[in-house]
Motif scaffolding. Structure first.
Motif, PDB file in Angstrom:
ATOM      1  N   SER A  16       0.826  -1.223   0.000  1.00 19.26           N
ATOM      2  CA  SER A  16       0.000   0.000   0.000  1.00 19.26           C
ATOM      3  C   SER A  16       0.854   1.264   0.000  1.00 19.26           C
ATOM      4  O   SER A  16       2.035   1.243   0.371  1.00 19.26           O
ATOM      5  CB  SER A  16      -0.917   0.006   1.222  1.00 19.26           C
ATOM      6  OG  SER A  16      -0.164   0.224   2.397  1.00 19.26           O
ATOM      7  N   HIS A  56       0.473   3.687   2.031  1.00 21.33           N
ATOM      8  CA  HIS A  56       0.869   3.919   3.434  1.00 21.33           C
ATOM      9  C   HIS A  56       2.162   3.183   3.765  1.00 21.33           C
ATOM     10  O   HIS A  56       3.059   3.739   4.398  1.00 21.33           O
ATOM     11  CB  HIS A  56      -0.243   3.475   4.384  1.00 21.33           C
ATOM     12  CG  HIS A  56       0.241   3.263   5.800  1.00 21.33           C
ATOM     13  ND1 HIS A  56       0.680   4.301   6.595  1.00 21.33           N
ATOM     14  CD2 HIS A  56       0.386   2.130   6.541  1.00 21.33           C
ATOM     15  CE1 HIS A  56       1.065   3.814   7.763  1.00 21.33           C
ATOM     16  NE2 HIS A  56       0.910   2.510   7.762  1.00 21.33           N
ATOM     17  N   SER A  85      -2.229   8.449   6.726  1.00 16.77           N
ATOM     18  CA  SER A  85      -2.621   7.453   5.719  1.00 16.77           C
ATOM     19  C   SER A  85      -2.797   6.093   6.387  1.00 16.77           C
ATOM     20  O   SER A  85      -3.642   5.294   5.972  1.00 16.77           O
ATOM     21  CB  SER A  85      -1.605   7.395   4.573  1.00 16.77           C
ATOM     22  OG  SER A  85      -0.332   7.042   5.053  1.00 16.77           O
ATOM     23  N   GLU A 135      -6.137   3.949   6.357  1.00 21.14           N
ATOM     24  CA  GLU A 135      -6.116   2.592   5.782  1.00 21.14           C
ATOM     25  C   GLU A 135      -6.709   1.577   6.750  1.00 21.14           C
ATOM     26  O   GLU A 135      -7.508   0.715   6.357  1.00 21.14           O
ATOM     27  CB  GLU A 135      -4.670   2.213   5.428  1.00 21.14           C
ATOM     28  CG  GLU A 135      -4.539   0.803   4.871  1.00 21.14           C
ATOM     29  CD  GLU A 135      -3.124   0.477   4.422  1.00 21.14           C
ATOM     30  OE1 GLU A 135      -2.527   1.279   3.677  1.00 21.14           O
ATOM     31  OE2 GLU A 135      -2.609  -0.588   4.807  1.00 21.14           O
ATOM     32  N   LYS A 136      -6.318   1.685   8.032  1.00 19.03           N
ATOM     33  CA  LYS A 136      -6.807   0.728   9.036  1.00 19.03           C
ATOM     34  C   LYS A 136      -8.335   0.804   9.146  1.00 19.03           C
ATOM     35  O   LYS A 136      -9.027  -0.218   9.215  1.00 19.03           O
ATOM     36  CB  LYS A 136      -6.141   1.029  10.383  1.00 19.03           C
ATOM     37  CG  LYS A 136      -6.589   0.153  11.552  1.00 19.03           C
ATOM     38  CD  LYS A 136      -6.127  -1.267  11.415  1.00 19.03           C
ATOM     39  CE  LYS A 136      -6.638  -2.142  12.556  1.00 19.03           C
ATOM     40  NZ  LYS A 136      -6.546  -3.571  12.220  1.00 19.03           N
ATOM     41  N   SER A 138      -3.700  10.748   1.884  1.00 13.35           N
ATOM     42  CA  SER A 138      -4.762   9.926   2.461  1.00 13.35           C
ATOM     43  C   SER A 138      -5.861   9.700   1.425  1.00 13.35           C
ATOM     44  O   SER A 138      -6.499   8.640   1.410  1.00 13.35           O
ATOM     45  CB  SER A 138      -5.315  10.566   3.737  1.00 13.35           C
ATOM     46  OG  SER A 138      -5.859  11.831   3.464  1.00 13.35           O
ATOM     47  N   SER A 158      -4.669   7.034  -1.131  1.00 20.11           N
ATOM     48  CA  SER A 158      -4.707   5.765  -0.394  1.00 20.11           C
ATOM     49  C   SER A 158      -6.158   5.261  -0.265  1.00 20.11           C
ATOM     50  O   SER A 158      -6.450   4.088  -0.549  1.00 20.11           O
ATOM     51  CB  SER A 158      -4.088   6.036   0.984  1.00 20.11           C
ATOM     52  OG  SER A 158      -4.072   4.910   1.762  1.00 20.11           O
ATOM     53  N   GLU A 159      -7.074   6.159   0.123  1.00 19.86           N
ATOM     54  CA  GLU A 159      -8.486   5.774   0.289  1.00 19.86           C
ATOM     55  C   GLU A 159      -9.089   5.303  -1.029  1.00 19.86           C
ATOM     56  O   GLU A 159      -9.789   4.283  -1.075  1.00 19.86           O
ATOM     57  CB  GLU A 159      -9.277   6.974   0.838  1.00 19.86           C
ATOM     58  CG  GLU A 159     -10.760   6.694   1.002  1.00 19.86           C
ATOM     59  CD  GLU A 159     -11.517   7.853   1.649  1.00 19.86           C
ATOM     60  OE1 GLU A 159     -11.061   8.349   2.691  1.00 19.86           O
ATOM     61  OE2 GLU A 159     -12.561   8.247   1.113  1.00 19.86           O
ATOM     62  N   LEU A 217      -7.831   1.821  -1.858  1.00 15.13           N
ATOM     63  CA  LEU A 217      -8.394   0.787  -0.979  1.00 15.13           C
ATOM     64  C   LEU A 217      -9.853   0.510  -1.327  1.00 15.13           C
ATOM     65  O   LEU A 217     -10.292  -0.645  -1.333  1.00 15.13           O
ATOM     66  CB  LEU A 217      -8.268   1.226   0.485  1.00 15.13           C
ATOM     67  CG  LEU A 217      -6.848   1.132   1.045  1.00 15.13           C
ATOM     68  CD1 LEU A 217      -6.674   2.044   2.253  1.00 15.13           C
ATOM     69  CD2 LEU A 217      -6.524  -0.313   1.435  1.00 15.13           C
ATOM     70  N   TYR A 274      -5.785  -4.814  -4.224  1.00 12.71           N
ATOM     71  CA  TYR A 274      -4.654  -3.919  -3.927  1.00 12.71           C
ATOM     72  C   TYR A 274      -3.454  -4.732  -3.438  1.00 12.71           C
ATOM     73  O   TYR A 274      -2.304  -4.428  -3.798  1.00 12.71           O
ATOM     74  CB  TYR A 274      -5.111  -2.918  -2.861  1.00 12.71           C
ATOM     75  CG  TYR A 274      -4.250  -1.681  -2.676  1.00 12.71           C
ATOM     76  CD1 TYR A 274      -3.208  -1.343  -3.531  1.00 12.71           C
ATOM     77  CD2 TYR A 274      -4.517  -0.809  -1.607  1.00 12.71           C
ATOM     78  CE1 TYR A 274      -2.461  -0.194  -3.333  1.00 12.71           C
ATOM     79  CE2 TYR A 274      -3.769   0.345  -1.404  1.00 12.71           C
ATOM     80  CZ  TYR A 274      -2.740   0.640  -2.263  1.00 12.71           C
ATOM     81  OH  TYR A 274      -1.994   1.794  -2.060  1.00 12.71           O
TER      82      TYR A 274
END
Lengths: 241, 241
Positions: A111, A113, A169, A173-174, B169, B172-173, B176, B190
């Motif tokens: 990822s 992140h 990030s 992601e979590k 972020s 990344s979002e 995901l 991913y």
């Protein structure tokens, strides 16, 4: 002077809030801690990374601005000490994530992140090691220390900004992976903004505000302590105490 | 002098790369653009936000450091002009995301990215409006401009850091949500790091490197243009051209 004290007290207060929030998120909403390759081991990851690369790091870099009556020697040792603890905790934090991946057949470093995060940890460790050799050990020539110092200061700030980006990030992601039905969660989806999402989003905002307060303290050159400005002609370990 | 030129050329080169990468990600991998409330409208969001709040913003704030032979008047107008375009594009970028949410029954402002992102856009717009009133309009008292300038410079840098955090972020979002099977995608997950993930992760890294280069240029006080340091006693719109 009153202004720097206010900013410093705010940074200390935000430090505690960040640690409490990330601890409660992992310890309460995510089920607690273990070191067994399970989700519970992963829970150490946010706690260790936020504590090391954000809170301890931020506190270590403002030490040179806050109006302590400490000697240069004491200030340097505290800076190095806090960063040494941060290096150990950040490496443990990375191990927690990698062990969890191994235990659950999840690939490492896929990822964005993880790319930012691993670069931050590597740069932080190199910066710590370089700083240790250049500014603490007695045999480094003064000319080299004088040359390295502006780069050390700039890299320190840049890596702190990388830490903020990696943290935000990572929290994001979590939440996306956990609340959207992966990783064994059965809570409401992220889009419904359940209490956990509200809490962890607030943790992210706290981390950002803490980061900006630290950068605000660093940016004010009037708050620099003049006795720390020039490398002395004596290596630190022989400095007067 | 050679050093600032190298950094500036690097920032220009990275600007183009960021825009090309984000355009290709939305335009090629995500299927192109439309303004109809569909996924294709959302595709404008990353393109407009990265172009406005990262690339145009970054270029507008380094204008006062680069060794152009422009007058103070021309430099200020270019700074204000780039930021005005950035405000318009960033508001359009937010509209693209909100329209997509409305068209697909997705709640607004639930994620950490959206909290950081909307705060950044609001602060950026306030900063732009405040800067416009204080430094461009002729009736603002000199004393107020002198008082506001350090705050304007500090807030400008802080909002740029927020933009970097929001962008990373956000990328990344998007990855995901999209590659993990939501939002109508049927690509590899991913975790398998398909070509799109590799490409979009690289976009994130480019944005971070661009941001750090801009902050590096800003951090070097030797590169400040002395003729821009003090507010003149004439409001900008009556400055000599």
């Amino acid at each position: 002077m009153r202004s720097i004290v206010s900013f410093y007290l705010l940074s200390v207060w935000l430090s505690f809030l960040c640690v409490i929030f990330v601890w409660l998120w992992s310890g309460t909403w995510r089920g607690g801690f273990a070191w067994d390759g399970s989700f519970l081991q992963f829970n150490w990851h946010p706690v260790l990374m936020v504590t090391s690369l954000v809170v301890l790091y931020g506190n270590a870099i403002v030490l040179y601005r806050v109006p302590l009556t400490w000697s240069r020697w004491r200030c340097k040792l505290s800076h190095a000490g806090l960063l040494s603890v941060a290096v150990v905790l950040s490496v443990l934090g990375v191990c927690a994530a990698f062990d969890f991946h191994r235990g659950n057949n999840i690939p490492h470093l896929y990822s964005l992140h993880s790319w930012i995060g691993i670069s931050t940890v590597v740069l932080f460790t190199l910066q710590w090691f370089g700083g240790l050799c250049a500014f603490l050990l007695p045999w480094t020539p003064l000319a080299f220390r004088v040359f390295l110092k502006p780069l050390h200061v700039w890299m320190g700030t840049a890596i702190f900004i990388l830490s903020l980006i990696a943290s935000l990030s990572g929290i994001s992601e979590k939440l996306l992976l956990t609340l959207n039905g992966r990783n064994g969660s059965n809570t409401e989806p992220y889009t419904a903004l359940p209490a956990e999402a509200l809490f962890a989003n607030s943790l992210g905002i706290l981390v950002v505000i803490f980061g900006l307060v630290v950068l605000r303290i660093l940016s004010n050159h009037k708050w620099k302590n003049p006795q720390f400005e020039n490398e002395s002609d004596r290596p630190l370990l022989t400095d007067a105490r």
